[in-house]
Design a protein around this motif. Structure first.
Motif, PDB file in Angstrom:
ATOM      1  N   SER A 266       0.839  -1.202   0.000  1.00 15.55           N
ATOM      2  CA  SER A 266       0.000   0.000   0.000  1.00 15.55           C
ATOM      3  C   SER A 266       0.874   1.252   0.000  1.00 15.55           C
ATOM      4  CB  SER A 266      -0.921   0.016   1.227  1.00 15.55           C
ATOM      5  OG  SER A 266      -1.863  -1.027   1.160  1.00 15.55           O
ATOM      6  N   ASN A 267       1.956   1.216   0.761  1.00 18.79           N
ATOM      7  CA  ASN A 267       2.887   2.347   0.786  1.00 18.79           C
ATOM      8  C   ASN A 267       3.624   2.498  -0.542  1.00 18.79           C
ATOM      9  OD1 ASN A 267       2.152   2.865   3.410  1.00 18.79           O
ATOM     10  ND2 ASN A 267       3.987   2.008   4.337  1.00 18.79           N
ATOM     11  N   LEU A 268       3.982   1.363  -1.150  1.00 16.57           N
ATOM     12  CA  LEU A 268       4.648   1.396  -2.448  1.00 16.57           C
ATOM     13  C   LEU A 268       3.778   2.101  -3.483  1.00 16.57           C
ATOM     14  CD1 LEU A 268       6.780   0.367  -4.572  1.00 16.57           C
ATOM     15  CD2 LEU A 268       5.334  -1.673  -4.783  1.00 16.57           C
ATOM     16  N   ALA A 269       2.477   1.864  -3.444  1.00 14.69           N
ATOM     17  CA  ALA A 269       1.564   2.374  -4.470  1.00 14.69           C
ATOM     18  C   ALA A 269       1.087   3.788  -4.198  1.00 14.69           C
ATOM     19  CB  ALA A 269       0.360   1.429  -4.603  1.00 14.69           C
ATOM     20  N   ARG A 270       1.450   4.360  -3.063  1.00 16.10           N
ATOM     21  CA  ARG A 270       1.084   5.746  -2.744  1.00 16.10           C
ATOM     22  C   ARG A 270       2.369   6.573  -2.750  1.00 16.10           C
ATOM     23  NH1 ARG A 270      -2.546   2.791   0.757  1.00 16.10           N
ATOM     24  NH2 ARG A 270      -4.709   3.337   0.263  1.00 16.10           N
ATOM     25  N   TRP A 271       2.457   7.499  -3.699  1.00 11.07           N
ATOM     26  CA  TRP A 271       3.735   8.180  -3.928  1.00 11.07           C
ATOM     27  C   TRP A 271       4.247   8.906  -2.693  1.00 11.07           C
ATOM     28  CZ3 TRP A 271       5.032   5.461  -7.595  1.00 11.07           C
ATOM     29  CH2 TRP A 271       4.246   5.227  -8.711  1.00 11.07           C
ATOM     30  N   HIS A 272       3.352   9.520  -1.919  1.00  4.54           N
ATOM     31  CA  HIS A 272       3.813  10.247  -0.739  1.00  4.54           C
ATOM     32  C   HIS A 272       4.355   9.287   0.316  1.00  4.54           C
ATOM     33  CE1 HIS A 272      -0.290   9.111   0.193  1.00  4.54           C
ATOM     34  NE2 HIS A 272      -0.114   9.417   1.467  1.00  4.54           N
ATOM     35  N   GLN A 273       3.762   8.093   0.414  1.00  2.00           N
ATOM     36  CA  GLN A 273       4.243   7.105   1.386  1.00  2.00           C
ATOM     37  C   GLN A 273       5.540   6.453   0.921  1.00  2.00           C
ATOM     38  OE1 GLN A 273       3.134   6.701   4.293  1.00  2.00           O
ATOM     39  NE2 GLN A 273       0.942   7.119   4.383  1.00  2.00           N
ATOM     40  N   LEU A 274       5.638   6.189  -0.376  1.00  2.00           N
ATOM     41  CA  LEU A 274       6.863   5.578  -0.905  1.00  2.00           C
ATOM     42  C   LEU A 274       8.066   6.463  -0.622  1.00  2.00           C
ATOM     43  CD1 LEU A 274       8.411   3.487  -2.555  1.00  2.00           C
ATOM     44  CD2 LEU A 274       7.594   4.602  -4.649  1.00  2.00           C
ATOM     45  N   ALA A 275       7.871   7.780  -0.715  1.00  2.00           N
ATOM     46  CA  ALA A 275       8.972   8.706  -0.464  1.00  2.00           C
ATOM     47  C   ALA A 275       9.455   8.662   0.977  1.00  2.00           C
ATOM     48  CB  ALA A 275       8.533  10.133  -0.824  1.00  2.00           C
ATOM     49  N   MET A 276       8.619   8.129   1.881  1.00  2.00           N
ATOM     50  CA  MET A 276       8.957   8.105   3.306  1.00  2.00           C
ATOM     51  C   MET A 276       9.473   6.752   3.789  1.00  2.00           C
ATOM     52  SD  MET A 276       8.339  11.167   4.274  1.00  2.00           S
ATOM     53  CE  MET A 276       7.517  12.619   3.598  1.00  2.00           C
TER      54      MET A 276
END
Length: 439
Positions: A266-276
């Motif tokens: 889920s984090n991988l697919a959400r750009w703002h989460q992937l950046a974190m």
């Protein structure tokens, strides 16, 4: 006696993917600020930050760049860096407190203030965030599963205050787009403006009428939802990329075989989460899981994407696929970096199946704004769609079926909101357009 209108009004459209600023003078002239990057002029300033240290480990504050300069710094990769994109999505999240960048911890308002400073620095002479009249766009509803609008606005105000714009006034983004669009109207009209951004889709219904040579505007209703371009990207990542990086696979824990937790994907697919993910513990946990995974290779590729900050390159590949599907029936997706090779054919039919629930929720939000305005679809004389997602054929059909194809206009006008906001600053009563309780 009313005071004379300000010489210059500034409109700031801080978006999830891109930011635009515009200047308007009292004579009705308005134009977007151009940024000179490498001899090329851009009106769109990418909503991204890149932090790096000139002398790693020296304990100094990291340097920061924004917009195309952030991307340039990131792609050059001469020093250890931290690249952050789509961070607007954190604005209304109470779960997001800080992120660590080197030895410093940054709140959302720290990130936004740093970003605004880079924007002001590159805008050049004539642009000053401390100008007397500054109108800032905000979504009708912020992005996130349970967005806290009051928290988001508290953070916005803190960030703008730090750059000398504590007096800024806040206006719904689709209202800004409506004012920009209204300049094209030749007659009175009830207009629905749909603004599709990266993180949110916002809808406003306005009644425009001309009298005594001027334009009168009456807001009838507003609605918004945290579904937009990034959500559609999410579906492509979830169906094409995540399975190739280990989604659905297993790892061994003592005498049990357990599935790899889905929240990483889920984090991988959400750009703002992937950046974190490099700074929130996810990377370390993935490395631990890879040691006991039944098939570690896909997880190692996932780790490489996070560890080497390949999220921006992945974002571009996914976004390019989405855009291409607006004009083609099928597209070959390909992501190749650092030994990772992910490829698949994506058809428009598949894509529309993946976003079907999102489209239904968008449609329900359109129905909601009609109810708030107290009118029916037949009462809407013109529909103005703005933003790249408005060109997705399924989105086009949603509005054509409700309002009739002849009433729908689409334009990927990145400048519309900022220009409209700047124009609002020159209306006879700009405070009338600010969001109640948020000015």
């Amino acid at each position: 006696m009313s005071s004379a209108p300000p010489a210059v009004s500034i409109g700031v459209d801080f978006g999830t993917s891109n930011t635009v600023v515009a200047l308007s003078t009292g004579d009705g002239h308005v134009e977007a600020v151009r940024f000179d990057h490498g001899g090329q002029m851009h009106s769109v300033y990418v909503s991204a930050l890149c932090f790096w240290e000139e002398r790693p480990g020296a304990g100094l504050h990291p340097r920061a760049e924004g917009g195309p300069w952030a991307i340039e710094q990131f792609l050059e990769g001469r020093t250890i860096h931290r690249f952050i994109q789509s961070f607007k999505t954190f604005a209304a999240s109470s779960a997001f407190n800080t992120t660590q960048i080197f030895r410093q911890r940054y709140k959302f308002e720290d990130l936004l203030a740093a970003f605004l400073r880079t924007l002001e620095r590159h805008a050049g002479d004539g642009f000053d965030l401390g100008a007397p009249t500054i109108m800032v766009g905000r979504p009708v509803r912020f992005a996130g599963g349970n967005p806290d609008d009051a928290l988001a606005m508290q953070r916005y105000r803190a960030a703008f205050d730090r750059v000398g714009a504590g007096h800024a006034r806040y206006v719904y983004e689709p209202v800004g787009a409506a004012f920009s669009f209204a300049r094209q109207l030749e007659r009175d009209a009830t207009v629905l403006v749909a603004d599709f951004g990266g993180g949110t889709s916002d809808f406003s219904i306005m009644r425009f009428s001309r009298s005594a040579g001027g334009l009168r505007a009456e807001p009838l209703g507003h609605a918004g939802i945290g579904i937009a371009g990034d959500t559609f990207d999410y579906r492509i990542v979830d169906h094409i990329v995540s399975p190739r990086l280990g989604k659905g696979s297993s790892y061994r824990s003592f005498d049990k075989v357990l599935p790899i937790p889905n929240h990483y994907y889920s984090n991988l697919a959400r750009w703002h989460q992937l950046a974190m993910m490099r700074g929130n513990g996810d990377l370390r946990e993935l490395q631990q899981l890879a040691r006991t995974a039944l098939n570690p290779d896909p997880l190692q590729d996932f780790i490489t994407i996070v560890d080497l900050d390949l999220g921006f390159s992945l974002y571009r590949a996914v976004s390019d696929t989405k855009v291409a599907l607006s004009s083609r029936d099928s597209v070959d997706f390909r992501f190749q970096r650092e030994g990772i090779d992910i490829g698949a054919t994506v058809t428009r039919d598949d894509f529309e199946d993946w976003i079907a629930d999102d489209l239904a929720r968008l449609g329900a939000t359109v129905d909601e704004v009609l109810v708030k305005a107290g009118i029916s679809a037949q009462d809407v004389e013109m529909v103005f769609l703005t933003g790249g997602t408005s060109f997705v054929p399924a989105v086009q059909r949603l509005f054509a079926e409700r309002f009739g194809e002849e009433r729908v206009r689409s334009a990927d006008q990145f400048e519309a909101i900022a220009c409209g906001l700047a124009l609002i600053g020159h209306t006879s009563d700009p405070d009338r357009w600010t969001v109640a309780g948020q000015a």
